[in-house]
Design a protein around this motif. Sequence first.
Motif, PDB file in Angstrom:
ATOM      1  N   PHE A 172      76.221  63.357  -6.357  1.00 24.70           N
ATOM      2  CA  PHE A 172      77.253  63.321  -7.399  1.00 24.70           C
ATOM      3  C   PHE A 172      76.859  62.396  -8.539  1.00 24.70           C
ATOM      4  O   PHE A 172      77.161  62.668  -9.704  1.00 24.70           O
ATOM      5  CB  PHE A 172      78.599  62.876  -6.824  1.00 24.70           C
ATOM      6  N   ASN A 173      76.179  61.309  -8.205  1.00 22.12           N
ATOM      7  CA  ASN A 173      75.764  60.359  -9.236  1.00 22.12           C
ATOM      8  C   ASN A 173      74.403  60.690  -9.842  1.00 22.12           C
ATOM      9  O   ASN A 173      73.829  59.872 -10.562  1.00 22.12           O
ATOM     10  CB  ASN A 173      75.742  58.942  -8.654  1.00 22.12           C
ATOM     11  N   ASN A 174      73.899  61.876  -9.544  1.00 25.80           N
ATOM     12  CA  ASN A 174      72.629  62.327 -10.114  1.00 25.80           C
ATOM     13  C   ASN A 174      71.492  61.343  -9.833  1.00 25.80           C
ATOM     14  O   ASN A 174      70.629  61.103 -10.687  1.00 25.80           O
ATOM     15  CB  ASN A 174      72.751  62.551 -11.626  1.00 25.80           C
ATOM     16  N   PRO A 307      77.092  63.834 -22.205  1.00 28.50           N
ATOM     17  CA  PRO A 307      77.597  62.480 -22.479  1.00 28.50           C
ATOM     18  C   PRO A 307      78.749  62.134 -21.544  1.00 28.50           C
ATOM     19  O   PRO A 307      79.443  63.014 -21.048  1.00 28.50           O
ATOM     20  CB  PRO A 307      78.074  62.577 -23.938  1.00 28.50           C
ATOM     21  N   SER A 308      78.945  60.847 -21.283  1.00 31.49           N
ATOM     22  CA  SER A 308      79.974  60.317 -20.385  1.00 31.49           C
ATOM     23  C   SER A 308      79.876  60.927 -18.990  1.00 31.49           C
ATOM     24  O   SER A 308      80.871  61.167 -18.328  1.00 31.49           O
ATOM     25  CB  SER A 308      81.382  60.546 -20.949  1.00 31.49           C
ATOM     26  N   SER A 309      78.641  61.195 -18.556  1.00 29.10           N
ATOM     27  CA  SER A 309      78.404  61.740 -17.222  1.00 29.10           C
ATOM     28  C   SER A 309      77.502  60.788 -16.456  1.00 29.10           C
ATOM     29  O   SER A 309      77.116  59.730 -16.950  1.00 29.10           O
ATOM     30  CB  SER A 309      77.740  63.118 -17.327  1.00 29.10           C
ATOM     31  N   THR A 310      77.155  61.176 -15.229  1.00 23.84           N
ATOM     32  CA  THR A 310      76.215  60.389 -14.443  1.00 23.84           C
ATOM     33  C   THR A 310      74.781  60.767 -14.747  1.00 23.84           C
ATOM     34  O   THR A 310      73.858  60.224 -14.144  1.00 23.84           O
ATOM     35  CB  THR A 310      76.482  60.582 -12.938  1.00 23.84           C
ATOM     36  N   ALA A 311      74.567  61.696 -15.662  1.00 26.25           N
ATOM     37  CA  ALA A 311      73.232  62.178 -15.990  1.00 26.25           C
ATOM     38  C   ALA A 311      72.615  61.390 -17.142  1.00 26.25           C
ATOM     39  O   ALA A 311      73.302  60.679 -17.867  1.00 26.25           O
ATOM     40  CB  ALA A 311      73.282  63.667 -16.352  1.00 26.25           C
ATOM     41  N   GLY A 312      71.301  61.521 -17.302  1.00 29.58           N
ATOM     42  CA  GLY A 312      70.590  60.857 -18.386  1.00 29.58           C
ATOM     43  C   GLY A 312      70.072  61.864 -19.391  1.00 29.58           C
ATOM     44  O   GLY A 312      70.641  62.942 -19.579  1.00 29.58           O
ATOM     45  N   GLY A 313      68.944  61.535 -20.041  1.00 31.26           N
ATOM     46  CA  GLY A 313      68.359  62.423 -21.036  1.00 31.26           C
ATOM     47  C   GLY A 313      68.990  62.275 -22.404  1.00 31.26           C
ATOM     48  O   GLY A 313      69.898  61.466 -22.615  1.00 31.26           O
ATOM     49  N   ILE A 314      68.522  63.098 -23.342  1.00 33.38           N
ATOM     50  CA  ILE A 314      69.076  63.041 -24.696  1.00 33.38           C
ATOM     51  C   ILE A 314      70.413  63.759 -24.769  1.00 33.38           C
ATOM     52  O   ILE A 314      71.102  63.678 -25.775  1.00 33.38           O
ATOM     53  CB  ILE A 314      68.100  63.639 -25.730  1.00 33.38           C
ATOM     54  N   LYS A 315      70.755  64.502 -23.738  1.00 28.45           N
ATOM     55  CA  LYS A 315      72.015  65.215 -23.549  1.00 28.45           C
ATOM     56  C   LYS A 315      71.973  66.634 -24.140  1.00 28.45           C
ATOM     57  O   LYS A 315      71.291  66.920 -25.125  1.00 28.45           O
ATOM     58  CB  LYS A 315      73.201  64.446 -24.145  1.00 28.45           C
ATOM     59  N   VAL A 316      72.731  67.504 -23.486  1.00 31.33           N
ATOM     60  CA  VAL A 316      72.774  68.922 -23.855  1.00 31.33           C
ATOM     61  C   VAL A 316      73.331  69.104 -25.262  1.00 31.33           C
ATOM     62  O   VAL A 316      72.833  69.921 -26.044  1.00 31.33           O
ATOM     63  CB  VAL A 316      73.634  69.704 -22.836  1.00 31.33           C
ATOM     64  N   THR A 317      74.379  68.360 -25.599  1.00 32.36           N
ATOM     65  CA  THR A 317      74.982  68.501 -26.926  1.00 32.36           C
ATOM     66  C   THR A 317      73.999  68.112 -28.026  1.00 32.36           C
ATOM     67  O   THR A 317      74.018  68.698 -29.115  1.00 32.36           O
ATOM     68  CB  THR A 317      76.241  67.628 -27.027  1.00 32.36           C
TER      69      THR A 317
END
Length: 445
Positions: A172-174, A307-317
């Motif tokens: 859940f926390n990626n 954004p505002s998730s447990t994921a990283g990266g430059i984000k999908v948006t």
Amino acid sequence: MSSLHFSIRRRRFSPPAVLATIYAVFIVLGAIALWLPFSSADHVTFSDAFFTAASAVTVTGLVVVDTGSDYTLIGQIIIAFLIQIGGLGLMTFAALLFTMLGLTIGMPQRLILRDELGQTGVSELLALVRVVILVAFTAEAIATAILMFVFVPEFGWTHGFWQALFHAISAFNNAGFSLFSDSLSGYVADPVVNITITLLFILSGLGFVVLADINRQRNWRKLTLHSKLMLSGTLGLILFAWVMFAILEWSNPATLGGLESDAARILASWFQAVTPRTAGFNTLDYAQMENSTTVMTLSLMLVGGGPSSTAGGIKVTTLIVLALATLAFFRRQERLNIFGRSLGMSEVMKVLALTALSIFLVAIGLFLASTTYKGDFLDLLFEVCSAFGTVGLSRGATGELDEFGRAVIVLIMFVGRLGPLTLAFFLATQSKPKVGYPEGKVFLG
């Protein structure tokens, strides 16, 4: 002199600086706890414990020792705690505790919480905190119960329950941490493990703002533009990666080609298609994949989740806005239009800054790590991108790094978890130019 002193103090205690300090303190405390004799085996050094703590707090999943065998049950519980704290956010738990005790959360704390949750305002932060906690604990509890049907018959009630709970928290926390030395490769054809784990990190990767919006509206037309972009972008990336992974690896005997049935190949393709977007688990060996698949995985790791998730990266948006800006440039449009809404130049500038800064950080990290690493360059690039996207996938280079290389990866994981723009806002100063200059022309392209 007094104004200068005030400026220094304001920068020193700015919300991004406080947030970075809190994360750093938890990494150090976690490292000390994991280094103690009751937490780890004798051969685990403080460097190993520090790397593990940093990877857990930043919910990355890169490891230099085996989590399941080199850490005791107490050590594994500490790692799970660090993953939960790092994934949902330290200030999120602090805000929840303050609320339960009936204490008032002041504006300085709200500003730190705002930066941690990736928001632009402070008006609905406490409502979002409640959504974060409720969704996280509910999803982890349901997933634990489902995974117990697989792990309890194999390991018994006590060990099976812990296996289910640990992997539910990690998924859940990626985070990508697993108690198995080969991650989830032993369950490559198990539909319960594959579907449960992937649904966990897809759900959390959408972002809690999106989940709150879906719960509030429950109608596609009423969803915010951000939610529509995240849902459509996530679906598009998953379908693209699923099909491409199957095409590229179908006949590779070391990956999909070595599985017994087409159903297992399709299931393994699904898992490997969604896990690069910062989940970190794997059911196949990434070191044995085709170069084309590796390049695709690198791209997915850099994109990440929402954004505002447990994921990283430059984000999908960010990826979507970047693509829209490119399309608008060729169409000679001054504004970006999608889903009946328009985006202005400020969003485009932020996306360009985030993308450029991310590429710069990955390049610098790759250069520094390569000064002492003597292995395959593609393997090192894979580790650096995995660290920046807080993914946790590996082709084996992490375990071969020296102390300097480990320090570089830890720093990249740290920046990747906080976000490049958080770092930039911390370092930057806001000022208005006192002198105006005439426009100039620069030839581009």
